[in-house]
Design a protein around this motif. Structure first.
Motif, PDB file in Angstrom:
ATOM      1  N   CYS A   7      37.115  37.385  38.773  1.00 17.70           N
ATOM      2  CA  CYS A   7      38.130  37.849  39.726  1.00 17.70           C
ATOM      3  C   CYS A   7      37.789  39.274  40.115  1.00 17.70           C
ATOM      4  CB  CYS A   7      39.523  37.780  39.105  1.00 17.70           C
ATOM      5  SG  CYS A   7      40.832  38.283  40.256  1.00 17.70           S
ATOM      6  N   ASP A   8      37.237  39.438  41.311  1.00 18.06           N
ATOM      7  CA  ASP A   8      36.817  40.743  41.814  1.00 18.06           C
ATOM      8  C   ASP A   8      36.822  40.686  43.335  1.00 18.06           C
ATOM      9  OD1 ASP A   8      34.976  42.996  42.652  1.00 18.06           O
ATOM     10  OD2 ASP A   8      34.893  43.263  40.482  1.00 18.06           O
ATOM     11  N   ASP A   9      37.300  41.752  43.977  1.00 17.87           N
ATOM     12  CA  ASP A   9      37.396  41.713  45.437  1.00 17.87           C
ATOM     13  C   ASP A   9      36.147  42.253  46.127  1.00 17.87           C
ATOM     14  OD1 ASP A   9      37.987  44.301  44.573  1.00 17.87           O
ATOM     15  OD2 ASP A   9      39.164  44.753  46.355  1.00 17.87           O
ATOM     16  N   HIS A  10      35.096  42.545  45.366  1.00 14.20           N
ATOM     17  CA  HIS A  10      33.841  42.998  45.959  1.00 14.20           C
ATOM     18  C   HIS A  10      32.820  41.857  45.927  1.00 14.20           C
ATOM     19  CE1 HIS A  10      35.815  46.794  44.775  1.00 14.20           C
ATOM     20  NE2 HIS A  10      35.230  47.272  45.852  1.00 14.20           N
ATOM     21  N   SER A  32      35.632  31.595  41.332  1.00 12.23           N
ATOM     22  CA  SER A  32      35.809  33.035  41.551  1.00 12.23           C
ATOM     23  C   SER A  32      37.033  33.241  42.424  1.00 12.23           C
ATOM     24  CB  SER A  32      34.568  33.646  42.210  1.00 12.23           C
ATOM     25  OG  SER A  32      34.360  33.100  43.500  1.00 12.23           O
ATOM     26  N   ALA A  33      37.592  34.454  42.341  1.00 14.65           N
ATOM     27  CA  ALA A  33      38.762  34.815  43.136  1.00 14.65           C
ATOM     28  C   ALA A  33      38.620  36.267  43.553  1.00 14.65           C
ATOM     29  CB  ALA A  33      40.037  34.614  42.329  1.00 14.65           C
ATOM     30  N   ALA A  34      39.216  36.608  44.700  1.00 13.22           N
ATOM     31  CA  ALA A  34      39.109  37.972  45.219  1.00 13.22           C
ATOM     32  C   ALA A  34      40.452  38.691  45.228  1.00 13.22           C
ATOM     33  CB  ALA A  34      38.530  37.949  46.628  1.00 13.22           C
ATOM     34  N   SER A  35      41.484  38.049  44.662  1.00 16.31           N
ATOM     35  CA  SER A  35      42.809  38.668  44.623  1.00 16.31           C
ATOM     36  C   SER A  35      43.617  38.038  43.497  1.00 16.31           C
ATOM     37  CB  SER A  35      43.541  38.450  45.954  1.00 16.31           C
ATOM     38  OG  SER A  35      43.833  37.064  46.135  1.00 16.31           O
ATOM     39  N   ALA A  36      44.755  38.653  43.193  1.00 13.50           N
ATOM     40  CA  ALA A  36      45.632  38.116  42.162  1.00 13.50           C
ATOM     41  C   ALA A  36      46.157  36.735  42.563  1.00 13.50           C
ATOM     42  CB  ALA A  36      46.790  39.079  41.914  1.00 13.50           C
ATOM     43  N   ASP A  54      38.763  42.192  37.337  1.00 17.38           N
ATOM     44  CA  ASP A  54      38.723  43.534  37.937  1.00 17.38           C
ATOM     45  C   ASP A  54      40.078  44.214  37.712  1.00 17.38           C
ATOM     46  OD1 ASP A  54      38.125  45.765  39.410  1.00 17.38           O
ATOM     47  OD2 ASP A  54      37.983  44.746  41.343  1.00 17.38           O
ATOM     48  N   ILE A  55      40.046  45.522  37.451  1.00 18.84           N
ATOM     49  CA  ILE A  55      41.281  46.256  37.199  1.00 18.84           C
ATOM     50  C   ILE A  55      42.043  46.549  38.488  1.00 18.84           C
ATOM     51  CG2 ILE A  55      42.264  48.349  36.171  1.00 18.84           C
ATOM     52  CD1 ILE A  55      40.937  46.433  34.211  1.00 18.84           C
ATOM     53  N   GLN A  56      41.317  46.726  39.585  1.00 14.00           N
ATOM     54  CA  GLN A  56      41.948  47.076  40.861  1.00 14.00           C
ATOM     55  C   GLN A  56      41.745  45.956  41.873  1.00 14.00           C
ATOM     56  OE1 GLN A  56      39.620  50.823  40.952  1.00 14.00           O
ATOM     57  NE2 GLN A  56      41.572  51.870  41.263  1.00 14.00           N
ATOM     58  N   GLY A  60      47.464  43.749  43.707  1.00 13.83           N
ATOM     59  CA  GLY A  60      48.048  43.996  42.388  1.00 13.83           C
ATOM     60  C   GLY A  60      47.049  44.684  41.481  1.00 13.83           C
ATOM     61  N   ASN A  61      47.519  45.062  40.283  1.00 16.99           N
ATOM     62  CA  ASN A  61      46.594  45.674  39.333  1.00 16.99           C
ATOM     63  C   ASN A  61      46.274  44.714  38.206  1.00 16.99           C
ATOM     64  OD1 ASN A  61      48.062  46.452  36.666  1.00 16.99           O
ATOM     65  ND2 ASN A  61      49.500  47.095  38.258  1.00 16.99           N
ATOM     66  N   GLY A  62      45.061  44.825  37.709  1.00 13.75           N
ATOM     67  CA  GLY A  62      44.570  43.898  36.692  1.00 13.75           C
ATOM     68  C   GLY A  62      45.284  43.997  35.372  1.00 13.75           C
ATOM     69  N   ILE A  63      45.926  45.131  35.110  1.00 12.17           N
ATOM     70  CA  ILE A  63      46.617  45.285  33.832  1.00 12.17           C
ATOM     71  C   ILE A  63      47.833  44.367  33.770  1.00 12.17           C
ATOM     72  CG2 ILE A  63      47.817  46.924  32.336  1.00 12.17           C
ATOM     73  CD1 ILE A  63      46.062  49.126  33.648  1.00 12.17           C
ATOM     74  N   ASP A  64      48.675  44.426  34.804  1.00  4.22           N
ATOM     75  CA  ASP A  64      49.839  43.532  34.847  1.00  4.22           C
ATOM     76  C   ASP A  64      49.395  42.074  34.937  1.00  4.22           C
ATOM     77  OD1 ASP A  64      51.509  45.727  34.784  1.00  4.22           O
ATOM     78  OD2 ASP A  64      51.753  45.815  36.957  1.00  4.22           O
ATOM     79  N   LEU A  65      48.341  41.837  35.697  1.00  6.61           N
ATOM     80  CA  LEU A  65      47.838  40.476  35.861  1.00  6.61           C
ATOM     81  C   LEU A  65      47.298  39.937  34.537  1.00  6.61           C
ATOM     82  CD1 LEU A  65      47.347  38.207  37.882  1.00  6.61           C
ATOM     83  CD2 LEU A  65      45.145  39.252  38.431  1.00  6.61           C
TER      84      LEU A  65
END
Length: 208
Positions: A7-10, A32-36, A54-56, A60-65
């Motif tokens: 899971c990364d948006d890059h 793979s995924a590019a968003s929450a 990914d954390i960012q 959303g943020n990866g911590i909450d996710l």
């Protein structure tokens, strides 16, 4: 095969990881995924063992996710990936259930090694993350205390400035129970005042 989701948006990072990891016969990139939102959709229809998170993310943020995913899929191992070498973020990820943390600048072979390690039940931290935690431990002069889920709730509400009575109403317990949690927390963190308790909890990434 270790079924792995990225899971990364890059796109370049995702493609680079796929190209390298696909050469390993023990690991298979299954999605793979590019968003929450995409990740939630992917995990609902995909059997996975490891998640590279990914954390960012754009939504959303990866911590909450991380916390959300671990609650829904407790057996899934999560490796945090980030450009941020921040001890609070590292600790918050670990507190939310991640099994490891690596910078995106880490060599591909180290990411591969981390996947294998956390799949086997270990915790993997890159060298930068290890250094940050060693410095933090030295600064705090002691072990990082173990905090229960209910104690985390109390810390969260204390950080919002709520009283024991108000916290009790939100947690559906008695004010006496809240006071007991508060006393236990003060003892665990080796402080005598709530303000010092909250500061230490923030330094450790337990609360924001």
């Amino acid at each position: 095969m270790i079924r792995t989701v990225i899971c990364d948006d890059h796109p370049l990072i995702t493609q680079g990881l796929k190209s390298y990891i696909d050469l390993n016969r023990q690991i298979q990139i299954v999605a793979s995924a590019a968003s929450a939102k995409e990740l939630r959709d992917v995990l609902s229809v995909t059997d996975a063992d490891v998640l590279l998170l990914d954390i960012q993310l754009p939504d959303g943020n990866g911590i909450d996710l991380c916390a959300e995913v671990k609650q829904a899929y407790p057996e899934l191992k999560i490796l945090g990936l980030s450009n941020l070498d921040d001890r609070n973020i590292i600790l918050r990820m670990l507190n939310q259930g991640a099994s490891g943390y690596l910078l995106k600048s880490a060599p591909m072979e180290e990411i591969e090694k981390a996947i294998l390690h956390i799949y086997d039940g270990g915790v993997y931290l890159g060298q930068h993350a290890q250094n940050s935690l060693v410095l933090l431990k030295n600064n705090l002069s002691g072990e990082i205390p173990l905090v229960t889920r209910r104690e985390k709730e109390v810390l969260h509400y204390l950080s919002q400035g709520l009283s024991s009575v108000e916290i009790a109403e939100k947690m559906f317990v008695s004010p006496l129970t809240v006071d007991t949690h508060r006393r236990n927390l003060l003892q665990k963190f080796n402080v005598s005042k709530t303000v010092n308790l909250l500061q230490k909890a923030k330094d450790l990434g337990i609360i924001q």
